[in-house]
Design an enzyme around this catalytic site. Structure first.
Site, mmCIF file in Angstrom:
data_model
loop_
_atom_site.group_PDB
_atom_site.id
_atom_site.type_symbol
_atom_site.label_atom_id
_atom_site.label_comp_id
_atom_site.label_asym_id
_atom_site.label_seq_id
_atom_site.Cartn_x
_atom_site.Cartn_y
_atom_site.Cartn_z
ATOM 1 N N ASP A 1 5.975 80.124 126.458
ATOM 2 C CA ASP A 1 5.161 80.120 126.026
ATOM 3 C C ASP A 1 3.901 78.429 125.180
ATOM 4 O OD1 ASP A 1 3.336 82.633 126.909
ATOM 5 O OD2 ASP A 1 5.337 83.714 124.979
ATOM 6 N N GLN B 1 -7.990 87.029 122.518
ATOM 7 C CA GLN B 1 -7.471 86.234 123.385
ATOM 8 C C GLN B 1 -7.469 87.065 124.807
ATOM 9 O OE1 GLN B 1 -3.409 86.495 121.107
ATOM 10 N NE2 GLN B 1 -2.466 86.314 122.867
ATOM 11 N N HIS C 1 10.774 93.077 123.728
ATOM 12 C CA HIS C 1 12.412 93.168 124.006
ATOM 13 C C HIS C 1 12.628 91.225 123.312
ATOM 14 C CE1 HIS C 1 10.252 88.927 125.579
ATOM 15 N NE2 HIS C 1 9.402 89.774 125.688
ATOM 16 N N MET D 1 2.947 90.751 119.947
ATOM 17 C CA MET D 1 2.044 91.559 120.384
ATOM 18 C C MET D 1 2.221 93.011 120.358
ATOM 19 S SD MET D 1 -1.508 90.092 122.300
ATOM 20 C CE MET D 1 0.109 89.134 124.219
ATOM 21 N N HIS E 1 11.534 88.286 121.584
ATOM 22 C CA HIS E 1 10.555 88.898 120.736
ATOM 23 C C HIS E 1 12.320 89.112 119.398
ATOM 24 C CE1 HIS E 1 7.608 90.974 123.087
ATOM 25 N NE2 HIS E 1 6.925 89.640 122.352
#
Ligand code: AMP
Length: 288
Positions: free
Chosen positions: A148, A59, A32, A28, A35
């Site tokens: 996640d 979401q 940082h 998204m 990613h």
């Protein structure tokens, strides 16, 4: 690196590279080092790296931060290029959802607990957009962060159940020097909240140590101790602490042995942070 905003151009660019191994990093944005670690992993293993940046409205719940989610497409483009991306796909909402979709991908059971219970519809939104991205890019490999971990479990189950021809690669959580898991949402924290937020990882590491040392015997005890540790910080509001098996995400009663996750969601003011540790514990009940 090519920055592409529309699906037609994306498909044309991908048809030029068919036959090469394609790695996809769905994000998204507001990059940082977490990613960037996914992009670097993709770059090592694949000939073509596609990074998507899309703040997916599906979401986010109605009371959540879709509108205010941090965005900086120019900076993201610079960083993605430096990390070795070949294609940066940055569609607008209308490109991904020209009409409100009537079809969704919904993964049950692994979404029952943890974030799934507190964010109804969230993982349907995630699974649906990731399925769309898989259909568009048709990657050989797709890269996701264990920050996640429930999302990884959902995507792995989706690809297995629906025979999607993609390998889901999970990558370790990248942290700040003081242990806070990197997150685009960390920018919301004020200095005092930021200081107190380090308690998440401290509490999780404490749980890991106690589980591995055999000092705790039930998930209830683990969850209580993690919650108590976090609540020592006055600004922390615990949303959940859950210990489950990983990646099945079944409830645990006794801590005997196996692969476990201890996961937390904690609010600091308006900011919701999540973190977890995954623990491999040998079953020592049946000594030879
Ligand atoms: P997001 O942009 O937050 O949706 O995240 C995009 C991808 O980056 C997801 O697969 C995340 O799990 C992953 N990610 C986010 N934060 C981290 C982190 N601190 N370490 C590793 N991966 C991360």
């Amino acid at each position: 690196m090519r920055t592409i905003k529309d699906i037609r151009t994306l498909l044309a660019a991908l048809s030029d590279v068919r036959g090469k191994t394609v790695g996809l990093v769905p994000t998204m944005g507001y990059f940082h080092d977490g990613h960037l670690s996914l992009m670097k992993a993709a770059q090592k293993e694949c000939e073509v790296v596609v990074v998507s940046v899309f703040v997916n409205p599906l979401q986010f719940g109605p009371q959540e931060d879709f509108e205010t989610y941090p965005r900086d497409p120019d900076r993201d483009a610079r960083l993605a290029q430096q990390a070795g991306a070949d294609i940066l796909f940055m569609p607008e909402k209308d490109e991904m959802y020209p009409e409100s979709p009537l079809t969704k991908v919904s993964v049950s059971r692994v979404t029952e607990g943890m974030c799934g219970r507190r964010r109804p519809g969230h993982f349907d939104g995630v699974a649906t957009v990731v399925a769309k991205l898989f259909n568009l890019v048709r990657p050989d490999k797709a890269y996701f962060g264990l920050k996640d971990a429930q999302q990884v479990a959902v995507i792995k189950r989706m690809t297995a159940d629906l025979n999607m021809p993609v390998t889901v690669v999970s990558c370790p959580t990248v942290r700040e020097a003081d242990g806070l898991a990197m997150s685009s949402r960390n920018v919301y924290l004020n200095p005092e909240e930021r200081k107190q937020a380090t308690v998440l990882y401290r509490a999780l590491k404490m749980a890991e140590k106690e589980i591995l040392a055999g000092n705790v015997h039930t998930s209830e005890e683990v969850e209580r101790r993690v919650q108590e540790t976090i609540e020592e910080q006055p600004l922390a509001e615990v949303e959940y602490v859950e210990m489950r098996t990983y990646p099945e995400l079944n409830r645990v009663t006794r801590v005997n042995g196996g692969t476990y996750i201890v996961a937390v969601a904690v609010r600091f003011g308006q900011t919701r942070l999540i973190d977890n540790v995954i623990i491999h514990k040998k079953d020592t009940r049946y000594k030879q």
